[in-house]
Design an enzyme around this catalytic site. Structure first.
Site, PDB file in Angstrom:
ATOM      1  N   GLU A 160      -0.601   2.164   8.611  1.00 51.18           N
ATOM      2  CA  GLU A 160      -1.659   1.857   9.582  1.00 51.18           C
ATOM      3  C   GLU A 160      -1.267   0.688  10.483  1.00 51.18           C
ATOM      4  O   GLU A 160      -1.819   0.531  11.576  1.00 51.18           O
ATOM      5  CB  GLU A 160      -2.974   1.552   8.839  1.00 51.18           C
TER       6      GLU A 160
ATOM      7  N   HIS B 236     -15.949   5.672  11.383  1.00 48.77           N
ATOM      8  CA  HIS B 236     -16.070   6.806  10.462  1.00 48.77           C
ATOM      9  C   HIS B 236     -17.516   7.262  10.384  1.00 48.77           C
ATOM     10  O   HIS B 236     -18.412   6.450  10.189  1.00 48.77           O
ATOM     11  CB  HIS B 236     -15.571   6.388   9.073  1.00 48.77           C
TER      12      HIS B 236
ATOM     13  N   ARG C  99      -7.782   9.482  14.660  1.00 50.48           N
ATOM     14  CA  ARG C  99      -7.067  10.038  13.521  1.00 50.48           C
ATOM     15  C   ARG C  99      -7.926  11.093  12.844  1.00 50.48           C
ATOM     16  O   ARG C  99      -9.125  10.897  12.658  1.00 50.48           O
ATOM     17  CB  ARG C  99      -6.741   8.939  12.517  1.00 50.48           C
TER      18      ARG C  99
ATOM     19  N   ARG D 175     -13.929  13.114  13.580  1.00 46.46           N
ATOM     20  CA  ARG D 175     -14.675  11.888  13.303  1.00 46.46           C
ATOM     21  C   ARG D 175     -15.268  11.241  14.541  1.00 46.46           C
ATOM     22  O   ARG D 175     -16.425  10.827  14.524  1.00 46.46           O
ATOM     23  CB  ARG D 175     -13.751  10.892  12.626  1.00 46.46           C
TER      24      ARG D 175
ATOM     25  N   GLY E 164       4.044   0.625   2.221  1.00 47.71           N
ATOM     26  CA  GLY E 164       4.891  -0.450   1.719  1.00 47.71           C
ATOM     27  C   GLY E 164       5.481  -0.145   0.351  1.00 47.71           C
ATOM     28  O   GLY E 164       6.681  -0.311   0.122  1.00 47.71           O
TER      29      GLY E 164
ATOM     30  N   GLY F  38       0.847  -1.191   0.000  1.00 47.33           N
ATOM     31  CA  GLY F  38       0.000   0.000   0.000  1.00 47.33           C
ATOM     32  C   GLY F  38       0.878   1.233   0.000  1.00 47.33           C
ATOM     33  O   GLY F  38       2.047   1.187  -0.397  1.00 47.33           O
ATOM     34  N   LEU F  39       0.326   2.347   0.462  1.00 48.80           N
ATOM     35  CA  LEU F  39       1.110   3.585   0.427  1.00 48.80           C
ATOM     36  C   LEU F  39       2.440   3.434   1.146  1.00 48.80           C
ATOM     37  O   LEU F  39       3.494   3.786   0.619  1.00 48.80           O
ATOM     38  CB  LEU F  39       0.319   4.715   1.076  1.00 48.80           C
TER      39      LEU F  39
END
Lengths: 638, 247, 257
Positions: free
Chosen positions: A425, A266, A435, A330, A45, A42-43
C-alpha cells in the site's frame, strides 16, 4: 525530476516474462555480500524480507510492532483475488487485468496491473503450499466467492479472516528466516528518517520505541513496505498506529509522492456513534454478496426496519446499478450511501447509516449458512453495537479505508531515489484511482513475493563489491541528530494540547473538505485551515513523560506532525486534479445522473509531487498513462 | 534490538537436553513427557486404588472372607511363582509408579513456579480452573502423608492398638474404632477423591486422548471414579464406627 | 446512551526492572458505548491535560484480530466477556460505581516493558523454531493439486484463528503456552502440506515452548480466556503428536527428522 517508468517493451502480456529474462542477476554465492533493509512486516514487507532471506541476501527487517504478526494486513477480512478460473465462469489473467484497470477508473499503469494479474495465480499456489487454510468445497477443492467490481467468482478466502491467515503465512516464512539467521528482526523500532548519499539510498535512521535510542542502519538497498495513510482522517479503518511517517520521510529525502488524493472510502463500516470514537470498524465487503442495502423512502420514517414494508424501501444500489446491484465497486457504493444520507434518508440514532439487510438471505439459505459465511463478522458487529444482524439489519456507512496513492515507483517498484523501493500500500502503482475489493492482499503479496525479489537484483548486481555507506558518514550523523532534536523538540514545547486532539481536528478538516466529495472551495478552505493548525501544533503541543523510555504520546506526536504535511499535499493534489475519478470525486465534475466525470484529455496521468522544503509549495510532475490494451471508456456498472 | 527476553538467533530445538540419553529418558526430560508419566502412573495408581477398595469391600462379608482375601493376594500366581513373589512385584511396580508420579509432580511444580516469579497483584477470577485442579499438589501431599500413616497403621507396625500381623480384619476394626483415626481416614479419602476428580479428567488430555465421540464422557468418568472410590473407602470407617464391622 | 462513573486501579511500572504499584484513577463520565480502550484513551487525554504521564498499554487494530491488546481486567484476561479481546470489550459490561482493576499479563517469559505493556517475543521464538511449512517462494504446485477435506481445512482454520495475544499464558495458573503452541502445531500438522515436517515441527516447537513457559495441568482456563475460543482439544492433539515424534520411525514415514 525525471519520472522514468522503465516499462519493458513488447506486448503487455509478455512484458514481465521479458523483464525477468533481461534483468541482471546476482549469483547465489554473491548474494550474502549484499545488505537489504526492509521496513514494515505486513504482507509486502514480510514476504519480501522472507524471500530475500531465502535467496541469500543479508536482510534486516524493521517493525514498530512487538511482533511482525501484528501488521494491519491482518485485519483484511474478505479475501484475495486470483485469476485461477477454478469456477470456469469466464475468468482469466486478462479479465482480472481488465477489471482492475477499469475498477481503478483508468488511472493505473497497464504494465503493472497486468503483472499483478499474472502473478496472482502464483500467490494462491504459494500461500496454499505454506499452509494457509483457504476455504474448501466438500470435495476438498478451493472455494471462491464473488466480490465488488467483478462478475466472476475469483476471490479466495479463509472465513472472514483472510488477511490474518495470509499475514500469518508470510510471517511464518519470515520467522523461519529469522530462526535460520538469514533475517535479523528489529521489533518495536520505528523508522524516523531515510538517508540518501550521493543520490542513492544508503540506509535508515530508526528510533527504539522502548528506550528512545536513535541509531542508523546502512544497506545496499532499502524497501519501504509501510502501508497507507488513511489515518490522516483520524477516524479510519486503519489500526491506531498506522501512519505515513516512513513514506513521508522518504518523500522529504527526494522520493516523489504520487496521487495522494486517491483515497478509498470503504462502503461497509459501522457508523460512528460519538466523538469519543477512536477508529471505525470495517465490516467485510463480502457481506454485500448476501446482504441487501436499502434506506426508507420517506425521510421521516421512524418505524423499526422490520416494520417497513417492501414498498416503502429504496434498494438504491439495485435500482441505480441493476447489473452489479449490491456488488457495485467501493467508490460507487460509498458515494451512493453519501447521497442517501445527505438527502436525509440515513438511519440509526444519528441518521448516519444505511441498512444492510440479511433477512432475505436468511430466509433463502437459512441462518446456519449465513452463520457459516459471516458468523464472526456478525459477532463482531453485535459486540460493538449490541444489535444482532440475524434479527435487525446492520447499519453501515462509508469510512476511510485504503489509500491508492503513495510513493511513486517505476515498473521495478523503485522510487525516484535509486535503491529505495516501495511495496504494498505504500506505493501508488496498481490500483489507479480506486482499488477493487480483495486486491490489496493480492498486491502486497505480489510485490513482496514475486516482484521485488526479481527487480532488486537488477539494481544490486552492478554493485558487487561495493561497501555500504558506513553509519558514521556525515549524512547519517546529521539525520540522527535531526531525529534526536525532533523528538526532544516535541517534549520541549510544553504546550496545552495532546497530539490526539490535534490529530482529531486535522482528521475532521480532511474528512469534511477532502473526503468522499471534494470541491475547489472545500479544498481551498482545507488548505487555509491546515497550516495554522500545524503552527499551533508546533507551538502548543503537550507531550508528557520522557524520551528515554516507552512513550506512546511522543510516538504519536511524530506521526501527527507528518500527517499535517501530507494533508496539505493531498488537498493540493485533489485541487489540481480537475476531474472525478474513482475515489477522487470532485463535485464540479459529474454527469447529470451523479456519476463521476473523468477528463482523459487533461488528466490521464499520474501526478507525482516533489518535496521542495515547503509543505505548501511542492512541485508537480506528470507521468502520462498510455492505454493500449484497455480502451478508455466511461466506467459503467449499470 | 528492542527486546527484553531471550536473545534471538538460529533456533536450536532441544538445546536444553544435555547429553544424548536413551529415548524414554529423553522423553521424560521434557515437561510433556513428564505429563505422560504422570498420566500413566496415575492410571496404575487409580487401578490400584479401585482394586484396593473393591478388595476391602470383603470386610462386609466377615473376618473369614476378608482374611482369606489377604491370603489370596500372597498366594497370587502360585505355583507359577513362589508365594508372595507376585504380590511383591505388584508392590514394586506400585512404588515405582508412586515415586515417578511424585517426582514428575515435583519437577513440574518447580517449572511452573519459575514460569511466573511475580504473581498477579490483584485477585484472579478463574472461570474454568476449579478448586480441584488448583489444589492438586495439596490434595496429593495430604493424601501422601495419610498414605504413609496408613501403611504404618495397617501394614507395618500398627499405631498404638493391639496389632496382629496376618489378621487384617481385626486390625482394621481395632484401628478405625478410634474416632480421630476414623476421621483421618475420611479426610485422607476426601483428598484422594478431589485429586481423582481432576486427575482422571486430566490424564485424557495429557495422553492426547481426545475424540469428539467420547470427549463428553471424560468428565463423567472422572466424577464416577472419584465418587466410587470415595464412597467405598469412606464407608469403612463409618461402618466400623457404626458397629457394622467389629471384632 | 448511558454514562457511568468508574474508578480504575491501574498497574504503573516505569520499566522492566522497576518496582510497580497500583494507581487509583477516577474515570467519571464514561459513555457505555465506549470500548474499553476508548475509555483508556479518554483517561490518558485527561492525564496529559493534568501534565501526567499517559498509561502505556499495547493496542493497535481495535478489531480483535491483531492480538496486540492485552490487559488483565478484574482478574480475567481480556476482561469479563467470553471470546472477546480487550479492544472489543465495551463499557456497557460495567456498572456505575465499579472499581476496575487493570494489571499487565504476568509471566516470566512476558517481562513488563512499562505499565501495562509486556514483551511477548517469546511467542515469536516458538514460531521461529518450527511454526511454519518450508515452502520457499516459487515452485509451489497448483493450489488444487491436493484436495483437502472440508472438515480438515475447517479444523486447521479453527486452530489457525489464534491471534497470538498471550491471554492463554496470562490466564493459565502455570503460565503455560500450550494453547498457543498447540494451535499452530495443529493448524500445520492437520494439513497435508504440513506432513513432511510434522514431527520435527512439534518437537522443535514444544522444546522451545518448554524453555520459556510453564507446563500444562489441564485447568482449561486458557480456552475460557482465549478471545478466539480456541479449544483445548488442540492441546491433546499436540500431546499425541509429540509422543509420536519421539517414538515413530520417521524415515519410514518420510517425515523430516
Amino acid at each position: 525530476m525525471e519520472l522514468n517508468s522503465k516499462i519493458p517493451e513488447g506486448p503487455v502480456a509478455e512484458k514481465w516474462t521479458k523483464y525477468k529474462f533481461d534483468h541482471k542477476l546476482v549469483n547465489p554465492a554473491n548474494r550474502r555480500k549484499y545488505d537489504v533493509i526492509v521496513v514494515g512486516t505486513g504482507l509486502a514487507g514480510a514476504s519480501a524480507a522472507a524471500t530475500l532471506g531465502e535467496q541469500g541476501y543479508n536482510v534486516k527487517a524493521f517493525t514498530f510492532h512487538d511482533s511482525p504478526r501484528r501488521a494491519h494486513s491482518i485485519a483484511a477480512q474478505g479475501g484475495i483475488n486470483a485469476a485461477k478460473n477454478y469456477k470456469d465462469d469466464g475468468d482469466s489473467v486478462w479479465r482480472l487485468f481488465y477489471d482492475t484497470v477499469k475498477g481503478g477508473d483508468f488511472r493505473s499503469r497497464e504494465a503493472n496491473v497486468y503483472r499483478l494479474a499474472e502473478v496472482s495465480v502464483n500467490i494462491i499456489d504459494q500461500m496454499t503450499a505454506q499452509g494457509v487454510p483457504f476455504a474448501r468445497e466438500y470435495g476438498g477443492l478451493l472455494d471462491n466467492r464473488s466480490f465488488g467490481g467483478a462478475q466472476v467468482a475469483r476471490t479466495f478466502y479463509a472465513r472472514g479472516q483472510t488477511g490474518q491467515q495470509l499475514l500469518l503465512g508470510a510471517y511464518q516464512q519470515l520467522a523461519r528466516q529469522i530462526g535460520l539467521g538469514n533475517v535479523e528482526l528489529y521489533n518495536r523500532t520505528e523508522l524516523v528518517d531515510v538517508v540518501v548519499v550521493d543520490g542513492r539510498a544508503a540506509g535508515i535512521v530508526v528510533r527504539d520505541l522502548l528506550t528512545g535510542e536513535v541509531s542508523s542502519h546502512s544497506a545496499h538497498a532499502v524497501v519501504l513496505a509501510t502501508g497507507g495513510y488513511s489515518n490522516v482522517f483520524f477516524l479510519s479503518t486503519n489500526a491506531m498506529a498506522c501512519n505515513v511517517t516512513a513514506a513521508w520521510r522518504a518523500h522529504r529525502k527526494g522520493a516523489a509522492f504520487a496521487n495522494p488524493c486517491y483515497t478509498q472510502i470503504h462502503p461497509t463500516c459501522i457508523p460512528q456513534s460519538d466523538d469519543f470514537q477512536s477508529k471505525l470498524t470495517l465490516m467485510s465487503e463480502s457481506l454485500r454478496n448476501d446482504g441487501r442495502i436499502w434506506v426508507p423512502k420517506d425521510t421521516n420514517d421512524t418505524r423499526s426496519p422490520d416494520q417497513i414494508p417492501e414498498a416503502d424501501r429504496d434498494y438504491y444500489l439495485e435500482r441505480r446499478y441493476p447489473s452489479f446491484g449490491n456488488l457495485a465497486p467501493r467508490d460507487i457504493a460509498s458515494r451512493a450511501a453519501l447521497v442517501e444520507v445527505a438527502s436525509g434518508h440515513g438511519v440509526g440514532p444519528l441518521k448516519n447509516g444505511v441498512y444492510l439487510d440479511f433477512s432475505e438471505a436468511i430466509g433463502r439459505l437459512g441462518e446456519k449458512v449465513i452463520e457459516e459465511r459471516y458468523g464472526n463478522l456478525f459477532e463482531m458487529y453485535e459486540r460493538i453495537t449490541d444489535e444482532s444482524p440475524y434479527k435487525v439489519p446492520m447499519r453501515i456507512y462509508p469510512a476511510p479505508h485504503y489509500t491508492m496513492g503513495g510513493l511513486w515507483v517505476d515498473y521495478e517498484l523503485m522510487t525516484t531515489v535509486p535503491g529505495l523501493y516501495a511495496a504494498g500500500e505504500a506505493n501508488f502503482s496498481d490500483h489507479g484511482a480506486n482499488r477493487l475489493g480483495a486486491s490489496a492482499l493480492m498486491q502486497g503479496l505480489a510485490d513482496g513475493y514475486f516482484v521485488l525479489p526479481n527487480t532488486i537484483a537488477n539494481y544490486l548486481a552492478p554493485k558487487l563489491g561495493e561497501a555500504v555507506v558506513p553509519t558514521d558518514h556525515p549524512e547519517f550523523q546529521a539525520a540522527e541528530a535531526a531525529a534526536r532534536d525532533r523528538y526532544a523538540g516535541y517534549l520541549a514545547i510544553d504546550g496545552t494540547r495532546s497530539p490526539d486532539s490535534f490529530h482529531m481536528e486535522l482528521g475532521k478538516i480532511m474528512l469534511e473538505h477532502c473526503g468522499m466529495e471534494r470541491t475547489k472551495e472545500s479544498l481551498t478552505t482545507a488548505l487555509e485551515l491546515i497550516p495554522p493548525l500545524h503552527e499551533e501544533f508546533k507551538r502548543d503541543l503537550r507531550v508528557t513523560g520522557s524520551g528515554s523510555s516507552t512513550n506512546q504520546t511522543l510516538e504519536k506526536a511524530g506521526r501527527v506532525d507528518d500527517f499535517f504535511e501530507l494533508a496539505q499535499l493531498m488537498c493540493l493534489d485533489a485541487l489540481t486534479r480537475e476531474e472525478s475519478c474513482g475515489g477522487h470525486f470532485r463535485a464540479e465534475h459529474q454527469y447529470p445522473d451523479g456519476e463521476a466525470m473523468r477528463d482523459d484529455d487533461h488528466f490521464a496521468h499520474v501526478a507525482a509531487w516533489e518535496w521542495t522544503g515547503d509543505a505548501s509549495n511542492p512541485t508537480r510532475h506528470v507521468e502520462p498513462l498510455e492505454f493500449n490494451d484497455v480502451h478508455l471508456a466511461v466506467r459503467s456498472y449499470k | 534490538m528492542a527486546t527484553t527476553t531471550v536473545a534471538r538467533g538460529p533456533a536450536k530445538p532441544g538445546a536444553r537436553a544435555k547429553r544424548k540419553a536413551p529415548f524414554p529418558v529423553e522423553f521424560y526430560r521434557s515437561a510433556l513427557g513428564k505429563k505422560y508419566v504422570m498420566a500413566i502412573t496415575g492410571i496404575m495408581l487409580i487401578g490400584f486404588v479401585i482394586a484396593h477398595m473393591v478388595g476391602n469391600l470383603k470386610m462386609y462379608l466377615g473376618p473369614e472372607e476378608f482374611n482369606h482375601y489377604g491370603e489370596f493376594l500372597r498366594e497370587l500366581l502360585v505355583p507359577i511363582l513362589p508365594r508372595t513373589v507376585a504380590l511383591w512385584l505388584l508392590r514394586i511396580g506400585l512404588i515405582a509408579a508412586f515415586v515417578l508420579h511424585i517426582h514428575a509432580a515435583y519437577s513440574l511444580t518447580r517449572i511452573n513456579h519459575a514460569a511466573r516469579t511475580v504473581k498477579y497483584q490483584s485477585k484472579r477470577d478463574y472461570i474454568a480452573a476449579n478448586w480441584a485442579s488448583r489444589t492438586m499438589r495439596y490434595t496429593g501431599v495430604i493424601f501422601g502423608i495419610f498414605l504413609v500413616w496408613h501403611l504404618f497403621d495397617l501394614t507395618f507396625t500398627g499405631t498404638n492398638y493391639h496389632y496382629v500381623r496376618g489378621m487384617p480384619y481385626e486390625n482394621v476394626a481395632n484401628s478405625l474404632s478410634r474416632v480421630p483415626v476414623a476421621l483421618l481416614y475420611i479426610v485422607g479419602n476426601l483428598a484422594l477423591g478431589v485429586h481423582l476428580f481432576h486427575g482422571t479428567w486430566s490424564l485424557f488430555q495429557s495422553l492426547g486422548w481426545s475424540n469428539p465421540r467420547f470427549n463428553a464422557w471424560r468428565r463423567n468418568i472422572a466424577v464416577a471414579i472419584a465418587a466410587i472410590v470415595v464412597i467405598g473407602n469412606v464407608s469403612f470407617p463409618i461402618a466400623v464406627l457404626a458397629g457394622a464391622v467389629h471384632t | 446512551m448511558k454514562e457511568i462513573n468508574v474508578t480504575l486501579k491501574v498497574w504503573r511500572q516505569d520499566g522492566p526492572n522497576a518496582a510497580g504499584h497500583f494507581d487509583t484513577i477516577p474515570a467519571p463520565g464514561i459513555k457505555d458505548e465506549m470500548s474499553f480502550l476508548e475509555m483508556l484513551d479518554l483517561v490518558n487525554e485527561r492525564l496529559i491535560a493534568d501534565g501526567k504521564d499517559a498509561i502505556v498499554f499495547d493496542h493497535d487494530c481495535r478489531e480483535g484480530i491483531c492480538g496486540t491488546c492485552s490487559l488483565m481486567i478484574d482478574g480475567q484476561a481480556h476482561g469479563p466477556q467470553k471470546g472477546t479481546a480487550t479492544c472489543q470489550l465495551h463499557m456497557r459490561k460495567f456498572a456505575d460505581g465499579d472499581e476496575i482493576v487493570i494489571e499487565p499479563w504476568r509471566a516470566t517469559a512476558f517481562p513488563i516493558v512499562k505499565d501495562l505493556m509486556v514483551d511477548r517475543a517469546a511467542f515469536d521464538r516458538i514460531i521461529e523454531a518450527g511454526g511454519f511449512i518450508t515452502a520457499e517462494t516459487g515452485g509451489a504446485p497448483d493450489a488444487n493439486i491436493t484436495p483437502i477435506p472440508k472438515t480438515v481445512a475447517d479444523a486447521a482454520m479453527d486452530a489457525a484463528a489464534c491471534i497470538g495475544c498471550g491471554a492463554c499464558v496470562a490466564a493459565c495458573p502455570n503460565s503455560a503456552a500450550q494453547l498457543f503452541t498447540s494451535a499452530k502445531v495443529s493448524h500445520l500438522n492437520l494439513l497435508p502440506q504440513g506432513q513432511a515436517e510434522r514431527y520435527k515441527r512439534v518437537e522443535a516447537m514444544v522444546d522451545t515452548m518448554e524453555e520459556l513457559f510453564g507446563s500444562c495441568t489441564n485447568h482449561g482456563e486458557c480456552e475460557e480466556a482465549c478471545p478466539k475460543s480456541i479449544s483445548i482439544d488442540f492441546i491433546a492433539l499436540m500431546n499425541s503428536e509429540y509422543l509420536k515424534s519421539k517414538f515413530k520411525n520417521r524415515k519410514r514415514l518420510s517425515q523430516h527428522d
